[in-house]
Design an enzyme around this catalytic site. Structure first.
Site, PDB file in Angstrom:
ATOM      1  N   ASN A   1      -6.824   2.093  10.312  1.00  0.00           N
ATOM      2  CA  ASN A   1      -5.481   2.234  10.864  1.00  0.00           C
ATOM      3  C   ASN A   1      -5.610   2.210  12.376  1.00  0.00           C
ATOM      4  O   ASN A   1      -6.337   3.020  12.957  1.00  0.00           O
ATOM      5  CB  ASN A   1      -4.840   3.564  10.447  1.00  0.00           C
ATOM      6  CG  ASN A   1      -4.534   3.604   8.954  1.00  0.00           C
ATOM      7  OD1 ASN A   1      -4.651   2.605   8.247  1.00  0.00           O
ATOM      8  ND2 ASN A   1      -4.137   4.766   8.479  1.00  0.00           N
TER       9      ASN A   1
ATOM     10  N   GLU B   1      -3.067  -0.009   8.366  1.00  0.00           N
ATOM     11  CA  GLU B   1      -1.852   0.369   9.094  1.00  0.00           C
ATOM     12  C   GLU B   1      -1.951  -0.154  10.517  1.00  0.00           C
ATOM     13  O   GLU B   1      -3.019  -0.103  11.133  1.00  0.00           O
ATOM     14  CB  GLU B   1      -1.669   1.893   9.203  1.00  0.00           C
ATOM     15  CG  GLU B   1      -1.284   2.587   7.929  1.00  0.00           C
ATOM     16  CD  GLU B   1      -1.155   4.104   8.103  1.00  0.00           C
ATOM     17  OE1 GLU B   1      -0.850   4.588   9.213  1.00  0.00           O
ATOM     18  OE2 GLU B   1      -1.378   4.808   7.099  1.00  0.00           O
TER      19      GLU B   1
ATOM     20  N   GLU C   1      -7.027   8.681   6.530  1.00  0.00           N
ATOM     21  CA  GLU C   1      -7.267   9.351   7.805  1.00  0.00           C
ATOM     22  C   GLU C   1      -7.767  10.793   7.656  1.00  0.00           C
ATOM     23  O   GLU C   1      -7.086  11.743   8.071  1.00  0.00           O
ATOM     24  CB  GLU C   1      -6.006   9.319   8.664  1.00  0.00           C
ATOM     25  CG  GLU C   1      -5.532   7.913   8.990  1.00  0.00           C
ATOM     26  CD  GLU C   1      -4.359   7.894   9.982  1.00  0.00           C
ATOM     27  OE1 GLU C   1      -3.756   8.950  10.214  1.00  0.00           O
ATOM     28  OE2 GLU C   1      -4.064   6.821  10.524  1.00  0.00           O
TER      29      GLU C   1
ATOM     30  N   ARG D   1       0.850  -1.190   0.000  1.00  0.00           N
ATOM     31  CA  ARG D   1       0.000   0.000   0.000  1.00  0.00           C
ATOM     32  C   ARG D   1       0.888   1.243   0.000  1.00  0.00           C
ATOM     33  O   ARG D   1       1.695   1.429   0.906  1.00  0.00           O
ATOM     34  CB  ARG D   1      -0.901  -0.016   1.249  1.00  0.00           C
ATOM     35  CG  ARG D   1      -1.645   1.273   1.446  1.00  0.00           C
ATOM     36  CD  ARG D   1      -2.566   1.280   2.675  1.00  0.00           C
ATOM     37  NE  ARG D   1      -3.147   2.609   2.768  1.00  0.00           N
ATOM     38  CZ  ARG D   1      -3.031   3.421   3.815  1.00  0.00           C
ATOM     39  NH1 ARG D   1      -2.403   3.033   4.907  1.00  0.00           N
ATOM     40  NH2 ARG D   1      -3.548   4.630   3.782  1.00  0.00           N
TER      41      ARG D   1
ATOM     42  N   TYR E   1      -3.497   2.112  16.057  1.00  0.00           N
ATOM     43  CA  TYR E   1      -2.235   2.222  16.787  1.00  0.00           C
ATOM     44  C   TYR E   1      -2.403   1.983  18.279  1.00  0.00           C
ATOM     45  O   TYR E   1      -1.604   1.317  18.907  1.00  0.00           O
ATOM     46  CB  TYR E   1      -1.591   3.598  16.538  1.00  0.00           C
ATOM     47  CG  TYR E   1      -1.040   3.693  15.127  1.00  0.00           C
ATOM     48  CD1 TYR E   1       0.260   3.282  14.846  1.00  0.00           C
ATOM     49  CD2 TYR E   1      -1.837   4.114  14.066  1.00  0.00           C
ATOM     50  CE1 TYR E   1       0.763   3.302  13.560  1.00  0.00           C
ATOM     51  CE2 TYR E   1      -1.341   4.134  12.766  1.00  0.00           C
ATOM     52  CZ  TYR E   1      -0.048   3.725  12.523  1.00  0.00           C
ATOM     53  OH  TYR E   1       0.440   3.731  11.248  1.00  0.00           O
TER      54      TYR E   1
ATOM     55  N   HIS F   1      -2.565  10.939   0.780  1.00  0.00           N
ATOM     56  CA  HIS F   1      -2.002  10.733   2.115  1.00  0.00           C
ATOM     57  C   HIS F   1      -1.251  12.013   2.504  1.00  0.00           C
ATOM     58  O   HIS F   1      -0.039  12.019   2.685  1.00  0.00           O
ATOM     59  CB  HIS F   1      -1.090   9.500   2.142  1.00  0.00           C
ATOM     60  CG  HIS F   1      -0.796   8.948   3.505  1.00  0.00           C
ATOM     61  ND1 HIS F   1      -0.920   7.614   3.815  1.00  0.00           N
ATOM     62  CD2 HIS F   1      -0.366   9.544   4.647  1.00  0.00           C
ATOM     63  CE1 HIS F   1      -0.568   7.410   5.081  1.00  0.00           C
ATOM     64  NE2 HIS F   1      -0.228   8.581   5.610  1.00  0.00           N
TER      65      HIS F   1
HETATM   66  C1  GBH Z   1      -0.785   7.325  10.873  1.00  0.00           C
HETATM   67  O1  GBH Z   1      -1.438   8.298  11.615  1.00  0.00           O
HETATM   68  C2  GBH Z   1      -0.441   7.894   9.533  1.00  0.00           C
HETATM   69  O2  GBH Z   1      -1.335   7.427   8.535  1.00  0.00           O
HETATM   70  C3  GBH Z   1       0.973   7.621   9.106  1.00  0.00           C
HETATM   71  O3  GBH Z   1       1.305   8.428   8.021  1.00  0.00           O
HETATM   72  C4  GBH Z   1       1.901   7.832  10.292  1.00  0.00           C
HETATM   73  O4  GBH Z   1       3.251   7.752   9.933  1.00  0.00           O
HETATM   74  C5  GBH Z   1       1.567   6.789  11.309  1.00  0.00           C
HETATM   75  O5  GBH Z   1       0.224   6.835  11.658  1.00  0.00           O
HETATM   76  C6  GBH Z   1       2.376   6.905  12.599  1.00  0.00           C
HETATM   77  O6  GBH Z   1       2.102   8.099  13.254  1.00  0.00           O
HETATM   78  O7  GBH Z   1      -2.499  12.954  19.686  1.00  0.00           O
HETATM   79  O8  GBH Z   1      -4.786  13.654  19.790  1.00  0.00           O
HETATM   80  O9  GBH Z   1      -3.776  13.095  17.656  1.00  0.00           O
HETATM   81  C7  GBH Z   1      -1.770   7.960  12.952  1.00  0.00           C
HETATM   82  C8  GBH Z   1      -2.645   9.040  13.514  1.00  0.00           C
HETATM   83  C9  GBH Z   1      -1.887   9.214  15.762  1.00  0.00           C
HETATM   84  C10 GBH Z   1      -4.125   9.754  15.176  1.00  0.00           C
HETATM   85  C11 GBH Z   1      -2.266   9.188  17.194  1.00  0.00           C
HETATM   86  C12 GBH Z   1      -4.483   9.775  16.625  1.00  0.00           C
HETATM   87  C13 GBH Z   1      -3.574  10.110  18.870  1.00  0.00           C
HETATM   88  C14 GBH Z   1      -4.442  11.189  19.344  1.00  0.00           C
HETATM   89  N1  GBH Z   1      -3.002   8.877  14.904  1.00  0.00           N
HETATM   90  N2  GBH Z   1      -3.314  10.115  17.433  1.00  0.00           N
HETATM   91  S1  GBH Z   1      -3.812  12.831  19.099  1.00  0.00           S
END
Ligand code: GBH
Length: 457
Positions: free
Chosen positions: A293, A365, A165, A76, A295, A120
């Site tokens: 995605n 992701e 996202e 991807r 995390y 993206h």
């Molecule tokens: C992804 O975003 C992206 O698609 C990617 O490009 C990136 O490299 C990867 O993750 C790693 O970061 O702090 O309030 O925003 C993840 C996005 C990150 C959104 C954590 C929510 C936590 C809440 N997410 N975030 S806040």
């Protein structure tokens, strides 16, 4: 061979254009909002930029060879809009199309299925100069861009993700401003949240029309909002509003044409002149699949002394205060994100239960920042990432056993790369990149992933 995974389950890795390509001023590519943002002092850690990044533009053959060694079925990646349509709309740049044609052909020759993300985050700066995602014109501009890319690549690419996202695009880009374009304005953020939903629907219609047998979806960053302790009225309200803002907005839009009612009520006049009569029809888009995605879980509890309202510098437009600390003793990644693998199973089960009309789900992701580098033998023993990966693979097996129609798992990321506001300070790769020499080294997690794929395909 195990039977935990459906036949045709797609194992893959994910990347994005600005994070790996570099070659920012090559072959007619124009400036993106991330070039502008990264070069604005104070916006990105250490003043890092994506000018060179992992130099994937020049090293894509080596990178595809690594993918082959990993044994992945799918890759991807995203297209850089400023490489293809430097003016945002209008004239195409054939050299930009050539690059992605070479990449797609190289993937296919190596038996790897290409999955395209149209957007993206690297918007052409010329479009931001007109307001970017906060300006309704973006819907037509994205539709036009979608037309060009579907025409060019649709003969070989069948899996399409419109926007990665849109929550981050809207709320990190236009509310907290920690991402490009760095705007802090809740009215613009709500507009972006609406225009990304409209743009997704318009783009899916175009791609489906132009690419026979295509599968089109959107990728959302979703999570569980976990409440710690006994919720007071504000905490209970934030729980519902956060879930609506993060998890329900785009899904409800494309499935029903309407947004969560409680959220629209809370936004009040922020949506005036933004959501127009007739938009409900235009928001509908029948999904072939949805990308998720994942995390980490999010935690909220009652406000503690010192906590500020969520809207004060944060990405949520809620003038309510909660505490956002994870439970004591939760392990975290080098980014400080809590490690919550069971949340992935719960989330998949919830999405399938709440929106059974979405025919299939794909983890587009999942990964973690751990900054381990080569030891004296040149090996990268990223045991914490191995542990993260294994526990999340266990979670998808739980979800599959519970009947979730999951069709693939894409690890974030293939390579260490430009981690947005964190620059090169956070490493998410299965493959280590030495940014001085551009040397690639498969980490222990890459071998573990390879073995898992081999055992399960
Ligand atoms: C992804 O975003 C992206 O698609 C990617 O490009 C990136 O490299 C990867 O993750 C790693 O970061 O702090 O309030 O925003 C993840 C996005 C990150 C959104 C954590 C929510 C936590 C809440 N997410 N975030 S806040």
């Amino acid at each position: 061979m195990s039977n935990k995974y459906p036949k045709d389950f797609l194992w893959g890795t994910a990347t994005s254009s600005y994070q790996i390509e570099g070659a920012f001023d090559v072959d007619g590519r124009s400036e993106s909002i991330w070039d502008r943002f990264a070069k604005t002092p104070g916006k990105v850690m250490n003043g890092d930029t994506g000018d060179i990044a992992a130099d994937h533009f020049n090293r894509f053959k080596e990178d595809v060879a690594i993918m082959r060694e990993l044994g992945i079925d799918g890759y991807r990646f995203s297209l850089a809009w400023p490489r293809l349509l430097p003016n945002g709309t209008g004239k195409i740049e054939p050299r930009g199309f050539d690059f992605y044609n070479r990449l797609i052909d190289e993937l296919l020759e190596n038996g790897i299925e290409p999955l395209i993300t149209a957007y993206h985050w690297d918007l052409p700066q010329v479009l931001q100069d007109q307001g970017g995602w906060a300006n309704r014109n973006i819907v037509d501009q994205f539709e036009n861009y979608s037309h060009h890319i579907a025409t060019a690549f649709g003969d070989r690419v069948k899996d399409w993700i419109t926007i990665n996202e849109p929550w981050c695009v809207s709320w990190l880009g236009y509310m907290s401003g920690i991402h490009a374009p760095g705007v802090k304005n809740r009215k613009e953020a709500v507009a972006a949240a609406h225009h990304t939903a409209m743009a997704h629907a318009a783009s899916s219609r175009v791609i489906k029309e132009l690419v026979p047998n295509s599968k089109v979806g959107i990728t959302l960053n979703m999570t569980n909002v976990r409440v710690l302790g006994e919720a007071n009225a504000d905490t209970a309200k934030v729980e519902r509003l956060m879930d609506a803002n993060l998890n329900r907005w785009w899904i409800d839009a494309y499935l029903t044409g309407n947004y969560p009612a409680e959220l629209i009520e809370y936004y009040g006049d922020l949506v005036d002149g933004v959501i127009l009569p007739g938009d409900s029809e235009l928001l509908l888009a029948k999904p072939d699949f949805m990308g998720i995605n994942y995390y980490s879980d999010a935690f909220i509890g009652n406000a503690q002394p010192g906590d500020k309202p969520l809207s004060d510098g944060g990405p949520y437009p809620f003038d309510l205060t909660v505490n956002q600390a994870p439970p004591a003793n939760t392990s975290v990644t080098d980014f400080g994100w809590p490690i919550t693998p069971l949340g992935l199973a719960d989330l998949l089960v919830r999405v399938h239960h709440d929106w059974p009309e979405i025919p299939s789900l794909c983890i587009t992701e999942n990964g973690a920042a751990f900054n381990d580098g080569p030891d004296e033998n040149g090996e990268v023993n990223d045991d914490r990432r191995v542990q993260y990966l294994k526990s999340h693979l266990d979670a998808i097996e739980v979800a599959l056993a519970k009947g979730v129609p999951l069709t693939g798992y894409f690890a974030w990321s293939l390579l260490d790369n430009f981690e947005w506001a964190e620059g090169y300070d956070k490493r998410f790769g299965l493959v280590h990149v030495d940014f001085e020499t551009q040397k690639r080294t498969m980490k222990k997690s890459a071998y573990v992933f390879r073995d898992h794929i081999q055992l399960n395909s």
